[in-house]
Every structure is written in C-alpha cells, then in structure tokens.
Design a protein around this motif. Structure first.
Motif, PDB file in Angstrom:
ATOM      1  N   ASP A   1      -1.759  -7.349 -14.071  1.00  0.00           N
ATOM      2  CA  ASP A   1      -2.578  -6.336 -13.541  1.00  0.00           C
ATOM      3  C   ASP A   1      -1.384  -4.897 -14.487  1.00  0.00           C
ATOM      4  OD1 ASP A   1      -3.949  -4.016 -11.913  1.00  0.00           O
ATOM      5  OD2 ASP A   1      -1.783  -4.574 -10.856  1.00  0.00           O
TER       6      ASP A   1
ATOM      7  N   SER B   1      -6.719   0.877   2.169  1.00  0.00           N
ATOM      8  CA  SER B   1      -6.661  -0.596   1.502  1.00  0.00           C
ATOM      9  C   SER B   1      -5.915  -0.970   1.168  1.00  0.00           C
ATOM     10  CB  SER B   1      -7.688  -1.448   0.134  1.00  0.00           C
ATOM     11  OG  SER B   1      -7.786   0.016  -0.219  1.00  0.00           O
TER      12      SER B   1
ATOM     13  N   GLN C   1      -2.922  -0.926  -1.675  1.00  0.00           N
ATOM     14  CA  GLN C   1      -2.803  -1.033  -3.545  1.00  0.00           C
ATOM     15  C   GLN C   1      -1.154  -0.743  -3.785  1.00  0.00           C
ATOM     16  OE1 GLN C   1      -5.905   1.731  -5.844  1.00  0.00           O
ATOM     17  NE2 GLN C   1      -7.106   1.029  -4.900  1.00  0.00           N
TER      18      GLN C   1
ATOM     19  N   THR D   1      -1.564   5.213  -8.677  1.00  0.00           N
ATOM     20  CA  THR D   1      -1.860   3.827  -7.482  1.00  0.00           C
ATOM     21  C   THR D   1      -3.269   3.347  -8.210  1.00  0.00           C
ATOM     22  OG1 THR D   1      -1.380   5.597  -6.390  1.00  0.00           O
ATOM     23  CG2 THR D   1      -2.719   3.914  -5.439  1.00  0.00           C
ATOM     24  N   GLY D   2      -3.161   1.097  -8.960  1.00  0.00           N
ATOM     25  CA  GLY D   2      -4.636   0.883  -9.186  1.00  0.00           C
ATOM     26  C   GLY D   2      -3.710   1.436 -10.631  1.00  0.00           C
TER      27      GLY D   2
END
Length: 94
Positions: free
Chosen positions: A17, A59, A61, A85-86
């Motif tokens: 990621d 959520s 992140q 963000t993400g």
C-alpha cells in the motif's frame, strides 16, 4: 504461529500500500511541477509523515505526507509537498 503469519501479512499489505501511495505522490509532484513550469529535482518524492485519520463515514485511513524539491529558476532549491489520505490527494503545495 498464527499471530506471526497475521503480522507478516499485515506488514506485506502495508508495504504494498505504501509503494502505491508513493507512486501516486510522485506522479502528482511531476504533474504539478510540469503544469507550473517548475522542474522536479532528484526525480522523486520523499516520505515525511504518517498518521491515522478518520474520514467521512468514520472509517480509519492512513494520511501520508511526501516532500519533494523543485526549482523555478534553475538556481534556487525549494520544497513542495503532497498529502494523501489513502490514495486520494488532499493537497499539493509549492
């Protein structure tokens, strides 16, 4: 044994990621420099900060900040930033 496997999988996911986020930040930095007439120095971004944040809907992140060096006149070295963000771009600054 199961805990160790889960930890290794989580680490592998985080690494993958993070590579994707860095590629995204690099592309944004290159495009921003190109569109403003600046030159990206060193050809890449550098990781600066990582923090967990809650986004709309509650959520969790990861927010990552990357910095990069650029020049507009070929002499003066300045620093810009990309905040993700993400994998979504929050802000870019020169």
């Amino acid at each position: 044994m199961l805990f160790l496997l889960a930890a290794m999988l989580a680490l592998a996911w985080f690494w993958h990621d993070s590579l994707g986020a860095r590629e995204r930040a690099n592309a944004v930095a290159i495009e921003t420099c190109r569109s403003t007439g600046a030159s990206l120095l060193d050809g890449t971004v550098s990781f600066r900060r990582l923090e967990p944040v809650r986004v709309y809907g509650g959520s969790l992140q990861l927010r990552r900040t990357y910095v990069f060096d650029y020049t507009r006149d070929g002499v003066t070295r300045q620093q810009g930033f990309v905040v993700l963000t993400g994998h979504s771009v929050d802000s870019v600054g020169l």
